[in-house]
Design an enzyme around this catalytic site. Structure first.
Site, short mmCIF file in Angstrom:
data_model
loop_
_atom_site.label_atom_id
_atom_site.label_comp_id
_atom_site.label_asym_id
_atom_site.label_seq_id
_atom_site.Cartn_x
_atom_site.Cartn_y
_atom_site.Cartn_z
N LYS A 37 0.87 -1.18 0.00
CA LYS A 37 0.00 0.00 0.00
C LYS A 37 0.90 1.22 0.00
O LYS A 37 1.57 1.52 0.97
CB LYS A 37 -0.93 0.00 1.21
CG LYS A 37 -1.95 1.12 1.15
CD LYS A 37 -3.04 0.89 2.19
CE LYS A 37 -4.17 1.86 2.02
NZ LYS A 37 -3.77 3.26 2.17
N CYS A 334 24.29 35.02 17.52
CA CYS A 334 24.92 36.35 17.44
C CYS A 334 24.24 37.39 18.33
O CYS A 334 24.63 38.55 18.32
CB CYS A 334 24.97 36.84 16.00
SG CYS A 334 23.34 37.26 15.35
N CYS A 349 16.79 35.39 12.31
CA CYS A 349 17.88 36.29 12.70
C CYS A 349 18.14 37.15 11.46
O CYS A 349 18.47 36.64 10.41
CB CYS A 349 19.12 35.48 13.06
SG CYS A 349 20.57 36.54 13.17
#
Ligand code: IVH
Length: 592
Positions: A37, A334, A349
């Site tokens: 299937k 950062c 970011c």
């Protein structure tokens, strides 16, 4: 189109045969076909005199969507059938699916580009089939297995399902190879454990096995339950592999586009023979929705090879020490405050110099699919960045073997090899360079379309947003992203340094010598009845012609479809030949 009833145990299979045998005792001796299937999207394909004329989704079983143009991009789908016993009019049913490799590649790309990954290959395949632009469908590289035929006109002197599968193969369809005929239900039951084990190793997602009464004449006699499930077939389903473990932490990975991707660090646990220590969490909404807390005991599933999913926390196991998760407001790499666009479930970011983004960007540039710089993976890029030897991809080309050799982990040979691999990447075609630059929305296919149509980096940089959007297969969102990229002084500087480094800025044009359209240039406009833009372009190029984005005196002809606009007017103004799709196909001498 019918559906399938499910059986979750061997007893339920027995019950199914007993119910059928009460209606028609012969079923016990009719034998069964066992099949896989396939977990994809059901499609219905109409063939008239052996030609593919219409394709539709299953929809709700009665009404589906017409997706002929998209289905034409599926390589396993034969457009013309082989053999002289093909019925005059028939429907072939099958399953369109996306293999695991393609699924993983697609999701990696989506994650890199800050899009939500698909939960499973079925959704990805169904989504690809519904695309308005067939070039997107083609890029997904969908596959197709055929599993049955419904004759509408003409005849097919076949009386068993297993022979029907053989006919499908003979005519040119791909049939899932793990099918077999068994004589009895006992034999089918014996085969169940082997199927269950085999399913887990298939290169695509399978969600069970299917048993079908082999004798077709019995199908009609057995009939259908509730207008939906035929009595002659049943799906034997298996329980997914689940394990329980503890969530140690939720970590954030910052991708190349700046997307913050949360993932679960798990106490290692075995699920279906594989040790799992991480699972994706997709985005913060999902974590909130499921109320997943650090320290929770969680259920983890792995279906086939898919990335393990965290299903749910076990609330009853909570001690009160679990900590709800808060998505950070600042980039973990950062410390720049993150942004969340109104229409996105992700935080980003925004700092293009963010070390995490830079690292991911360089690794992507060097990846096999882009500039193919062997030996330049995460570890080495990290090292080169940390030692201050590179800041961006252009710096790679200035590296010397001496510099590398002085670094930890490099010997004379490995340093020379890396320098050679970087040097060799200079001759990668423009399309791969473009893909490697990681411009938002510019995946491999789009990069190829842009490079092919504009031919050079300079032409790309000079192109207006409008010019870009007129490239077949490139929409306004992509055009905007590309124009934005080239407008950025920082990127202009990068491109300048790549040029100085001697990186190839051209796309080699595929030259077809001869061909009916040799030396001729065509412009496509409007929607053609069956061919997508990129398909029409490919046909023209394969016949030796060229495809241009705008009409000029040099244009040999304009191929116009529905809703053609300015380009058609311009062609009329200049007295240029106007063709429809049929005329184009006649010129090419290929009506398929
Ligand atoms: S037979 C009996 N065979 O599963 C007629 N279906 O859950 C119905 N499917 O809509 C289908 N592999 O799209 C059949 N080997 C297979 C299949 C299969 C996958 C899909 C099919 C169907 C769904 C029902």
């Amino acid at each position: 189109m019918l559906s399938l009833a499910n059986a979750f145990s061997d007893e339920e299979l027995e019950d199914w045969e007993n119910r059928n045998a009460r209606l028609i005792p012969e079923v016990r001796a009719a034998g069964y076909t066992l099949e896989v299937k396939i977990d994809g999207a059901a499609v219905n394909l109409t063939y008239e005199k052996g030609h593919f004329v219409l394709g539709a989704t299953r929809g709700n079983g009665t009404i589906g969507e017409v997706i002929t143009a998209n289905l034409r991009t599926v390589t396993d789908l034969p457009l013309t059938l082989k053999g002289d016993d093909v019925p005059a009019l028939m429907e072939v049913r099958g399953e369109v699916y996306l293999p695991w490799v393609g699924f993983r590649r697609l999701n990696e790309r989506r994650e890199r580009e800050g899009e939500t990954p698909f939960a499973n290959p079925r959704n990805a395949a169904a989504g690809a089939l519904r695309q308005l632009d067939p070039t997107i469908t083609r890029a997904r590289r969908l596959r197709l297995f055929a599993f049955s035929i419904e004759v509408l006109e003409g005849s097919l002197p076949i009386t068993s399902h297993s022979k029907m599968l053989a006919a499908l193969e003979r005519w040119g369809f791909v049939v899932e190879p793990h099918h077999r005929r068994v004589d009895s239900l006992a034999e089918a039951r014996d085969a169940v454990p082997a199927y269950e084990a085999m399913l887990r190793k298939l290169p695509f997602q399978a969600d069970g096995m299917v048993l079908k009464v082999d004798a077709i004449p019995l199908h009609e006699e057995l009939g259908v339950v509730g207008g939906r499930d035929p009595r002659w077939a049943i799906a034997r389903k298996f329980a997914p592999e689940v394990a329980v473990t503890q969530l140690r932490a939720i970590r954030i990975n910052v991708g190349r586009t700046g997307a913050l991707n949360p993932w679960a660090e798990l106490e290692p646990v075995e699920v279906g023979g594989v040790t799992v220590s991480a699972a994706t969490l997709h985005n913060e909404e999902l974590i909130a929705q499921k109320d997943i807390r650090v320290g929770d005991w969680v259920e983890v599933v792995r279906a086939g090879e898919v990335i393990p999913q965290l299903v749910a926390p076990l609330r009853e196991k909570r001690t009160g020490k679990e900590v709800p998760f808060v998505m950070p407001d600042r980039c973990p790499a950062c410390d720049t405050p993150v942004e969340r666009p109104a229409d996105e479930a992700m935080r980003f970011c925004p700092n293009v110099s963010c070390p995490a983004r830079v690292l991911e960007g360089i690794v992507h540039f060097a990846s096999r699919e882009a500039m193919d710089i062997r030996g330049l993976g995460y570890e080495r890029v990290r090292q080169l960045l940390a030692d201050g030897l590179i800041d961006d991809v252009a710096d790679l080309y200035a590296l010397s073997a001496q510099q590398l050799q002085a670094m930890e982990g490099f010997a004379a040979t490995s340093a020379a090899q890396l320098v050679a691999a970087i040097a060799a990447s200079r001759s990668q075609p423009l399309s791969l360079l473009l893909f490697g630059l990681g411009i938002r929305h510019v995946g491999k296919t789009v990069a190829q379309l842009l490079a092919r149509h504009l031919g050079s980096m300079d032409a790309l940089a000079a192109a207006s947003q409008q010019d870009l959007a007129s490239v077949p297969g490139v929409g306004p969102t992509i055009a905007e992203a590309v124009a934005h990229f080239f407008a950025e002084p920082r990127n202009q500087d990068l491109i300048g340094r790549l040029r100085e480094a001697g990186v190839t800025f051209e796309e080699a044009q595929r030259i077809v010598t001869g061909g009916p359209l040799a030396g001729r240039t065509y412009v496509l406009t409007g929607t053609l009845p069956t061919l997508s833009r990129s398909e029409a372009s490919k046909r023209i190029e394969a016949a030796g012609g060229r495809v241009a984005g705008s009409v000029s005196k040099k244009t040999s002809g304009v191929v116009a479809g529905a809703d053609a606009g300015g380009k058609l007017d311009k062609a009329r103004e200049l007295g240029i030949e106007i063709l429809d799709e049929a005329a184009l196909l006649r010129l090419i001498g290929d009506a398929t």
